[in-house]
Write a protein that holds these residues in place. Structure first.
Motif, PDB file in Angstrom:
ATOM      1  N   GLU A  83      22.759   8.744  35.697  1.00  0.00           N
ATOM      2  CA  GLU A  83      22.224   8.462  34.673  1.00  0.00           C
ATOM      3  C   GLU A  83      22.767   7.213  33.738  1.00  0.00           C
ATOM      4  O   GLU A  83      22.278   6.478  33.338  1.00  0.00           O
ATOM      5  N   ALA A  84      24.187   7.254  33.552  1.00  0.00           N
ATOM      6  CA  ALA A  84      24.822   6.488  32.809  1.00  0.00           C
ATOM      7  C   ALA A  84      24.900   4.958  33.337  1.00  0.00           C
ATOM      8  O   ALA A  84      24.683   4.064  32.672  1.00  0.00           O
ATOM      9  N   VAL A  85      24.829   4.989  34.704  1.00  0.00           N
ATOM     10  CA  VAL A  85      25.175   3.686  35.341  1.00  0.00           C
ATOM     11  C   VAL A  85      23.965   3.217  36.190  1.00  0.00           C
ATOM     12  O   VAL A  85      23.670   2.057  36.772  1.00  0.00           O
ATOM     13  N   LEU A  86      22.750   3.914  35.989  1.00  0.00           N
ATOM     14  CA  LEU A  86      21.324   3.493  36.695  1.00  0.00           C
ATOM     15  C   LEU A  86      20.866   2.169  36.252  1.00  0.00           C
ATOM     16  O   LEU A  86      20.681   1.381  37.430  1.00  0.00           O
ATOM     17  N   ASP A  87      21.164   1.400  35.273  1.00  0.00           N
ATOM     18  CA  ASP A  87      20.895   0.005  35.088  1.00  0.00           C
ATOM     19  C   ASP A  87      22.097  -0.745  34.946  1.00  0.00           C
ATOM     20  O   ASP A  87      21.816  -1.931  34.525  1.00  0.00           O
ATOM     21  N   LEU A  88      23.072  -0.488  35.395  1.00  0.00           N
ATOM     22  CA  LEU A  88      24.237  -1.200  35.291  1.00  0.00           C
ATOM     23  C   LEU A  88      24.681  -1.921  36.639  1.00  0.00           C
ATOM     24  O   LEU A  88      24.289  -0.928  37.746  1.00  0.00           O
ATOM     25  N   ASP A  89      25.053  -2.938  36.921  1.00  0.00           N
ATOM     26  CA  ASP A  89      25.338  -3.646  38.302  1.00  0.00           C
ATOM     27  C   ASP A  89      26.799  -3.459  38.358  1.00  0.00           C
ATOM     28  O   ASP A  89      27.639  -4.279  38.317  1.00  0.00           O
ATOM     29  N   TYR A  90      27.073  -2.445  39.305  1.00  0.00           N
ATOM     30  CA  TYR A  90      28.417  -2.250  39.912  1.00  0.00           C
ATOM     31  C   TYR A  90      28.233  -1.803  41.392  1.00  0.00           C
ATOM     32  O   TYR A  90      27.148  -1.110  41.578  1.00  0.00           O
ATOM     33  N   ASP A 120      31.860  -2.380  57.119  1.00  0.00           N
ATOM     34  CA  ASP A 120      30.683  -2.040  57.805  1.00  0.00           C
ATOM     35  C   ASP A 120      29.848  -1.071  56.780  1.00  0.00           C
ATOM     36  O   ASP A 120      28.918  -0.608  57.446  1.00  0.00           O
ATOM     37  N   HIS A 121      30.449  -0.735  55.676  1.00  0.00           N
ATOM     38  CA  HIS A 121      29.787   0.334  54.799  1.00  0.00           C
ATOM     39  C   HIS A 121      29.438   1.464  55.524  1.00  0.00           C
ATOM     40  O   HIS A 121      28.361   2.329  55.334  1.00  0.00           O
ATOM     41  N   LYS A 122      30.326   2.208  56.198  1.00  0.00           N
ATOM     42  CA  LYS A 122      30.219   3.303  56.923  1.00  0.00           C
ATOM     43  C   LYS A 122      30.587   4.512  56.007  1.00  0.00           C
ATOM     44  O   LYS A 122      30.015   5.675  56.149  1.00  0.00           O
ATOM     45  N   VAL A 123      31.517   4.205  55.056  1.00  0.00           N
ATOM     46  CA  VAL A 123      32.005   5.329  54.015  1.00  0.00           C
ATOM     47  C   VAL A 123      31.012   5.166  52.880  1.00  0.00           C
ATOM     48  O   VAL A 123      30.955   4.142  52.247  1.00  0.00           O
ATOM     49  N   ASP A 124      30.622   6.301  52.361  1.00  0.00           N
ATOM     50  CA  ASP A 124      29.793   6.551  51.159  1.00  0.00           C
ATOM     51  C   ASP A 124      30.578   6.928  50.047  1.00  0.00           C
ATOM     52  O   ASP A 124      30.388   6.512  48.712  1.00  0.00           O
ATOM     53  N   LEU A 125      31.469   7.640  50.057  1.00  0.00           N
ATOM     54  CA  LEU A 125      32.489   8.327  49.144  1.00  0.00           C
ATOM     55  C   LEU A 125      33.808   8.283  49.593  1.00  0.00           C
ATOM     56  O   LEU A 125      34.088   8.565  50.865  1.00  0.00           O
ATOM     57  N   ALA A 126      34.672   8.207  48.616  1.00  0.00           N
ATOM     58  CA  ALA A 126      36.002   8.369  48.897  1.00  0.00           C
ATOM     59  C   ALA A 126      36.725   9.515  47.875  1.00  0.00           C
ATOM     60  O   ALA A 126      36.363   9.379  46.537  1.00  0.00           O
ATOM     61  N   SER A 127      37.779  10.382  48.214  1.00  0.00           N
ATOM     62  CA  SER A 127      38.200  11.319  47.419  1.00  0.00           C
ATOM     63  C   SER A 127      39.808  11.680  47.793  1.00  0.00           C
ATOM     64  O   SER A 127      40.082  11.170  48.746  1.00  0.00           O
ATOM     65  N   GLY A 179      39.432  16.603  42.046  1.00  0.00           N
ATOM     66  CA  GLY A 179      38.248  16.035  41.637  1.00  0.00           C
ATOM     67  C   GLY A 179      38.143  14.710  40.993  1.00  0.00           C
ATOM     68  O   GLY A 179      37.502  14.695  39.803  1.00  0.00           O
ATOM     69  N   ILE A 180      38.660  13.829  41.639  1.00  0.00           N
ATOM     70  CA  ILE A 180      38.496  12.223  41.294  1.00  0.00           C
ATOM     71  C   ILE A 180      37.800  11.692  42.577  1.00  0.00           C
ATOM     72  O   ILE A 180      38.654  11.684  43.531  1.00  0.00           O
ATOM     73  N   TYR A 181      37.022  10.906  42.321  1.00  0.00           N
ATOM     74  CA  TYR A 181      36.301  10.313  43.551  1.00  0.00           C
ATOM     75  C   TYR A 181      35.607   9.140  43.262  1.00  0.00           C
ATOM     76  O   TYR A 181      35.216   8.688  42.069  1.00  0.00           O
ATOM     77  N   ALA A 182      35.251   8.387  44.171  1.00  0.00           N
ATOM     78  CA  ALA A 182      34.754   7.232  44.251  1.00  0.00           C
ATOM     79  C   ALA A 182      33.424   7.196  45.158  1.00  0.00           C
ATOM     80  O   ALA A 182      33.707   7.703  46.303  1.00  0.00           O
ATOM     81  N   PHE A 183      32.285   6.424  44.709  1.00  0.00           N
ATOM     82  CA  PHE A 183      31.313   6.196  45.518  1.00  0.00           C
ATOM     83  C   PHE A 183      30.490   4.835  45.403  1.00  0.00           C
ATOM     84  O   PHE A 183      30.660   4.362  44.456  1.00  0.00           O
ATOM     85  N   ARG A 184      29.957   4.580  46.598  1.00  0.00           N
ATOM     86  CA  ARG A 184      29.004   3.382  46.499  1.00  0.00           C
ATOM     87  C   ARG A 184      27.836   3.635  45.724  1.00  0.00           C
ATOM     88  O   ARG A 184      27.300   4.843  45.544  1.00  0.00           O
ATOM     89  N   LYS A 185      27.343   2.838  44.955  1.00  0.00           N
ATOM     90  CA  LYS A 185      26.285   3.070  43.927  1.00  0.00           C
ATOM     91  C   LYS A 185      24.872   3.512  44.599  1.00  0.00           C
ATOM     92  O   LYS A 185      24.088   4.484  44.145  1.00  0.00           O
ATOM     93  N   LYS A 186      24.556   3.119  45.866  1.00  0.00           N
ATOM     94  CA  LYS A 186      23.613   3.477  46.356  1.00  0.00           C
ATOM     95  C   LYS A 186      23.543   5.220  46.964  1.00  0.00           C
ATOM     96  O   LYS A 186      22.718   5.626  46.804  1.00  0.00           O
ATOM     97  N   PHE A 191      21.932  10.627  45.698  1.00  0.00           N
ATOM     98  CA  PHE A 191      22.080  11.923  45.328  1.00  0.00           C
ATOM     99  C   PHE A 191      21.395  12.470  44.275  1.00  0.00           C
ATOM    100  O   PHE A 191      21.159  13.657  44.205  1.00  0.00           O
ATOM    101  N   TYR A 192      21.269  11.570  43.194  1.00  0.00           N
ATOM    102  CA  TYR A 192      20.668  11.761  41.833  1.00  0.00           C
ATOM    103  C   TYR A 192      19.207  12.256  42.137  1.00  0.00           C
ATOM    104  O   TYR A 192      18.481  13.067  41.251  1.00  0.00           O
ATOM    105  N   LYS A 193      18.306  11.824  43.267  1.00  0.00           N
ATOM    106  CA  LYS A 193      17.230  12.074  43.643  1.00  0.00           C
ATOM    107  C   LYS A 193      17.050  13.515  44.432  1.00  0.00           C
ATOM    108  O   LYS A 193      15.864  13.806  44.482  1.00  0.00           O
ATOM    109  N   THR A 194      17.973  13.965  44.742  1.00  0.00           N
ATOM    110  CA  THR A 194      18.007  15.198  45.541  1.00  0.00           C
ATOM    111  C   THR A 194      18.353  16.503  44.732  1.00  0.00           C
ATOM    112  O   THR A 194      18.892  16.610  43.563  1.00  0.00           O
TER     113      THR A 194
END
Length: 244
Positions: A83-90, A120-127, A179-186, A191-194
């Motif tokens: 919700e916080a980054v929905l309209d932010l360009d990152y 190749d954008h194969k990774v969605d998250l990193a932790s 519990g520190i992880y990073a993800f592509r915005k996509k 996730f937010y929609k599920t």
């Protein structure tokens, strides 16, 4: 160059330790110490606290930090961040847990590096994960465990000890998920929609939902044994470490 933001989801009424983020750690609240640690890394274009608490919002602002009030109720940190980054360009969003004030630059840098090398954008998250050696730590349900494949991608997370060692002649290293992880915005927006999944709700581990929807989570080993503040005992340990 990837545009990066660190977001700290901060819920006031944690079940195990209510108002823990407002507890004093070396003269400032825990949430402030976490925010300062993220800023101090110099890795991000912006650091932001996303919270449901006016108290936390005002304290962060009091320390000249950036904070945003959630407009919806959220059942997990990922949704609050989305919700916080929905309209932010990152490109990359890094979730820094509010109760992890000892987050260090090296670990965050290695998470970001995963995406810089993933052309190749194969990774969605990193932790992050680190080894557990004491039996009490392995059995503790507050320590989320993770098992990975040969490439370091997460297979499953659990509060139970995994894997179950039936053959004790096999040398197994148990890994704790930090519990520190990073993800592509996509991936975050999808996730937010599920809706939460039964496994996720049973374990109370949101990363499981990513796995169930086919997302690839790259786990990065660290030797840093960060203290997450889940209980009053953890807070006392953190205070000792802070003063050392």
């Amino acid at each position: 160059m990837l545009k990066k933001i660190a977001v700290i989801p901060a819920r006031l009424e944690a079940q195990r330790f209510p108002k823990k983020l407002l507890q004093d750690l070396g003269g400032a609240p825990v949430i402030v110490r976490t925010y300062e640690a993220a800023v101090r890394t110099g890795l991000f274009d912006q650091v932001l606290v996303a919270t449901d608490s006016k108290d936390i919002y005002q304290i962060i602002r009091q320390y000249d930090g950036k904070a945003i009030m959630s407009q919806k109720e959220h059942d997990c940190g990922s949704n609050r961040i989305a919700e916080a980054v929905l309209d932010l360009d990152y490109d990359i969003i890094v979730n820094v847990q509010g109760d992890e004030p000892f987050t260090n630059r090296g670990d965050l840098e290695r998470l970001i590096q995963v995406f810089e090398e993933d052309k190749d954008h194969k990774v969605d998250l990193a932790s992050l994960m680190h080894p557990l050696t004491e039996e009490s730590e392995i059995q503790d349900p507050n320590n989320v465990k993770v098992i990975v494949d040969d490439l370091g991608n997460a297979i499953y997370f659990s509060r139970s000890p995994i894997p179950f060692v039936r053959d004790e002649s096999v040398d197994i290293e148990f890994q704790k998920h930090i519990g520190i992880y990073a993800f592509r915005k996509k991936a975050l927006m999808e996730f937010y929609k599920t809706a939460p999944t039964p496994l996720e709700m049973a374990e109370k581990i949101e990363c499981i939902r990513y796995l169930e929807h086919g997302k690839k989570i790259r786990m990065v080993k660290t030797s840093n044994r960060s203290i997450g503040i889940d209980t009053p005992t953890d807070l006392e340990k953190a205070r000792v470490l802070w003063e050392s």
